[in-house]
Every structure is written in C-alpha cells, then in structure tokens.
Design a protein around this motif. Structure first.
Motif, PDB file in Angstrom:
ATOM      1  N   ASN A 109       4.429  -0.232   8.439  1.00 13.71           N
ATOM      2  CA  ASN A 109       5.043   0.853   7.675  1.00 13.71           C
ATOM      3  C   ASN A 109       6.368   0.404   7.080  1.00 13.71           C
ATOM      4  OD1 ASN A 109       2.990   2.701   8.234  1.00 13.71           O
ATOM      5  ND2 ASN A 109       3.973   3.380  10.131  1.00 13.71           N
ATOM      6  N   LEU A 110       6.575   0.706   5.796  1.00 20.22           N
ATOM      7  CA  LEU A 110       7.817   0.383   5.098  1.00 20.22           C
ATOM      8  C   LEU A 110       8.525   1.694   4.801  1.00 20.22           C
ATOM      9  CD1 LEU A 110       6.395  -2.313   2.649  1.00 20.22           C
ATOM     10  CD2 LEU A 110       7.582  -2.702   4.818  1.00 20.22           C
ATOM     11  N   ALA A 111       9.467   2.053   5.661  1.00 18.59           N
ATOM     12  CA  ALA A 111      10.083   3.376   5.601  1.00 18.59           C
ATOM     13  C   ALA A 111      11.398   3.351   6.365  1.00 18.59           C
ATOM     14  CB  ALA A 111       9.135   4.409   6.207  1.00 18.59           C
ATOM     15  N   VAL A 134       4.154   1.827   1.959  1.00 16.12           N
ATOM     16  CA  VAL A 134       5.412   2.393   1.482  1.00 16.12           C
ATOM     17  C   VAL A 134       5.372   3.914   1.592  1.00 16.12           C
ATOM     18  CG1 VAL A 134       6.867   2.689  -0.560  1.00 16.12           C
ATOM     19  CG2 VAL A 134       5.837   0.461  -0.072  1.00 16.12           C
ATOM     20  N   PHE A 135       6.494   4.498   2.010  1.00 19.85           N
ATOM     21  CA  PHE A 135       6.561   5.956   2.117  1.00 19.85           C
ATOM     22  C   PHE A 135       7.208   6.544   0.846  1.00 19.85           C
ATOM     23  CE2 PHE A 135       4.694   5.068   5.975  1.00 19.85           C
ATOM     24  CZ  PHE A 135       4.266   6.239   6.559  1.00 19.85           C
ATOM     25  N   PHE A 136       8.400   7.033   0.846  1.00 19.74           N
ATOM     26  CA  PHE A 136       8.919   7.745  -0.325  1.00 19.74           C
ATOM     27  C   PHE A 136      10.193   7.070  -0.855  1.00 19.74           C
ATOM     28  CE2 PHE A 136       6.186  10.660   1.845  1.00 19.74           C
ATOM     29  CZ  PHE A 136       5.539  11.342   0.822  1.00 19.74           C
ATOM     30  N   ALA A 145       5.680  10.986   7.457  1.00 26.36           N
ATOM     31  CA  ALA A 145       6.821  10.176   7.873  1.00 26.36           C
ATOM     32  C   ALA A 145       6.325   9.085   8.812  1.00 26.36           C
ATOM     33  CB  ALA A 145       7.888  11.040   8.544  1.00 26.36           C
ATOM     34  N   ALA A 146       7.154   8.050   9.007  1.00 25.88           N
ATOM     35  CA  ALA A 146       6.681   6.833   9.654  1.00 25.88           C
ATOM     36  C   ALA A 146       7.348   6.531  10.982  1.00 25.88           C
ATOM     37  CB  ALA A 146       6.898   5.645   8.715  1.00 25.88           C
ATOM     38  N   GLU A 147       6.577   5.915  11.857  1.00 24.95           N
ATOM     39  CA  GLU A 147       7.100   5.217  13.018  1.00 24.95           C
ATOM     40  C   GLU A 147       7.252   3.760  12.586  1.00 24.95           C
ATOM     41  OE1 GLU A 147       7.789   3.035  16.351  1.00 24.95           O
ATOM     42  OE2 GLU A 147       5.942   2.725  15.235  1.00 24.95           O
ATOM     43  N   GLY A 161       0.810  -1.203   0.000  1.00 32.39           N
ATOM     44  CA  GLY A 161       0.000   0.000   0.000  1.00 32.39           C
ATOM     45  C   GLY A 161       0.846   1.257   0.000  1.00 32.39           C
ATOM     46  N   SER A 162       0.325   2.311   0.604  1.00 31.46           N
ATOM     47  CA  SER A 162       0.958   3.628   0.498  1.00 31.46           C
ATOM     48  C   SER A 162       0.738   4.449   1.761  1.00 31.46           C
ATOM     49  CB  SER A 162       0.365   4.373  -0.693  1.00 31.46           C
ATOM     50  OG  SER A 162       0.704   5.735  -0.674  1.00 31.46           O
TER      51      SER A 162
END
Length: 297
Positions: A217-219, A156-158, A260-262, A111-112
């Motif tokens: 989270n994938l970051a 996924v983040f950036f 942004a992710a934890e 996902g996103s």
C-alpha cells in the motif's frame, strides 16, 4: 548504473517521481505520448504503450534495469468504467513480460486502492479484493500478473498536490472557493487516506530501490474524513460558508464509508525517507494553485 524507465512520467505522479529517482542516482528515462519539455536528468521517449511496437521500441531504446509502470487511463469522470481499462491491463502484463525478457531486473507496477473494493476497516495487502469498478478490476488483473512474476505492485490511495487534474476534489474545491463560488459536496463523513504527491514519489522510489515484492500500500496510513479535508482548505481560504455539505448524494465508490490503508509493509522500506505530511502538503498545494490561478487571471 541504475537505469529507470518510468511510464506516465509526464503525468501527475510521474513528474513528482522523476526528480526523486534522479536524486537516488538513477539514470531516468521517461515515456510520454507527446513531446515533452526538457527536464534535467531525464531522457524522453515518445511511445504509445497500448501498441506492442511502442512497448518494444521504448524498451529497446532505454534498456532499463528498473521499471516503474504508472501509465494508465486516469481522466476524472471517465477512468472508472472506460473500456480502455482492459487494454491497459493487457498492455501492462505484456510490458512486464517484455521488460523481463530484455533484462530488466526490478519491476514495480502502480495500482490503486480501488482494487480492494468495499472493506470494513483498513485495507491490508492480504485483504480480499472485490473491486466494484472496471478500473479496479483491470488493475487487479495486472496486479496478479506482477505479483506472480515476483515483481512489486504498489496500490496508491488518494494523492493530492501540484499538477493534479483540475476536475479532482482538491483542485476543484480551491478553484471554486477562490472565485467566491459555492462548493457542493456530499455529507463528507467518508474516511479516505490522502497522501501528498511528493511523499508518494518518495514511497514509490523507496519500494523500487528495495527488494520488496508483491503488493504494498502506498498511502499515509492516516484516515481523514472528506469533511475535515474540505474544511482544512476552506479555512485557509476563509471560505467555509461557501461549502455546502450534503448538497450532493454520494453513490458507488464515493459512498464507501472507509478507503484507507494499513502501511506496515511500506514502513519496512521507508525508514529515513522525508515526509511532508498532510498539513504542510496542503499549504504547499494551496500556494501552488493560488499562484496558478493568479497567472491565468
């Protein structure tokens, strides 16, 4: 034998993921719409995943024990509000059910971060999701189905790195500055979580090869201002004077102060996974694009 079916295997993230899965001992089957060049350790299948027949055929041909579903509309400038997002959500949910019915034991949908919508701080998997784009809404709809089925769903983040679509931030920045052209951008104070694509591939593989279910989270877990990212590449090219901060107004998602992710859940399954990181990844990415631009010239 662990047999992984990777949809979107020929795309930006997919082509980084395939060799990582192969190195983890997976027999890898990739799905693409068009014929692909031979790749060591990969069996290619041509299929239109928006077609029920296409989904059934590729599952029948590959008989995966593991599924990584990456395929989706992702073209820059188009994907956020394209009506095809609704079709991808429906197809993704059907693919989940069909894979489960044919005996696939482990399923990971990709996902996103745009599923979260505006947040005051770091995005946690428990954060309320209020997506403001059709893309985020469609991804969230698929996420809910995967999570309900006790599958995993990676947000996924950036990502950045080799083979990234040329219209995205980093490639367009490198192309323009390498040509001696001005690069117009927003003020750059927005905080984003950039992750090098090879690091992302290892994260995805680690989650797939684990028992983790639900959203993850994938970051990188490290917020960076857009200004700092742009200046990093500009300095490597000795071209900071060509960057014009504030020349473009940030609107919509691009104006969000922080995305942004934890990554506590991710860290629970990535101990020992190699990390390239932003700085080394940026240097590799820049070298790849410079070589590519030279070859084109």
């Amino acid at each position: 034998m662990k047999r992984a079916l990777v949809t979107g295997a020929s795309g930006f993230i997919g082509r980084a993921l395939v060799p990582v899965l192969r190195d983890r001992g997976f027999e890898v089957h990739g799905v693409a719409r068009a014929p692909q060049p031979a790749m060591a350790g990969v069996t290619w299948h041509m299929a239109d995943l928006l077609s029920g027949a296409g989904r059934a055929d590729v599952l029948s041909a590959s008989r995966p024990t593991h599924l990584v579903h990456l395929a989706w509309e992702a073209r820059p400038g188009r994907y956020r509000e394209d009506p095809v997002n609704r079709l991808w959500a429906d197809a993704s949910i059907d693919l989940l059910a069909s894979a489960k019915a044919c005996g696939t034991k482990r399923m990971l949908g990709i996902g996103s971060c745009l599923e979260y919508g505006p947040q005051a701080g770091l995005c946690e998997e428990s954060s309320p999701c209020r997506p403001t784009t059709l893309y985020g809404q469609a991804k969230l709809g698929a996420a809910e189905a995967y999570i309900a089925a006790s599958a995993a769903w990676g947000r996924v983040f950036f990502p950045f790195g080799p083979h990234e679509p040329e219209q995205r931030l980093v490639p367009s920045l490198i192309r323009r500055l390498s040509a001696g052209e001005a690069f117009d951008c927003s003020h750059g104070a927005q905080l984003r979580d950039f992750v090098y694509v090879d690091d992302l591939a290892h994260m995805i593989a680690a989650v797939l090869d684990s028992d983790l279910t639900g959203a993850v989270n994938l970051a990188s877990g490290t917020p960076r201002s857009l200004r700092s990212v742009i200046e990093h590449f500009a300095d490597r090219l000795d071209a900071r004077p060509l960057v014009r901060f504030g020349a473009i107004a940030a609107t919509g998602v691009d104006a969000e102060p922080i995305i942004a992710a934890e990554i506590g859940r991710l860290r629970s399954v990535t101990a020992g996974v190699p990390v390239i990181g932003f700085e080394a990844g940026a240097d590799r990415d820049l070298a790849w694009w410079v070589d590519r631009l030279a070859a084109k010239a």
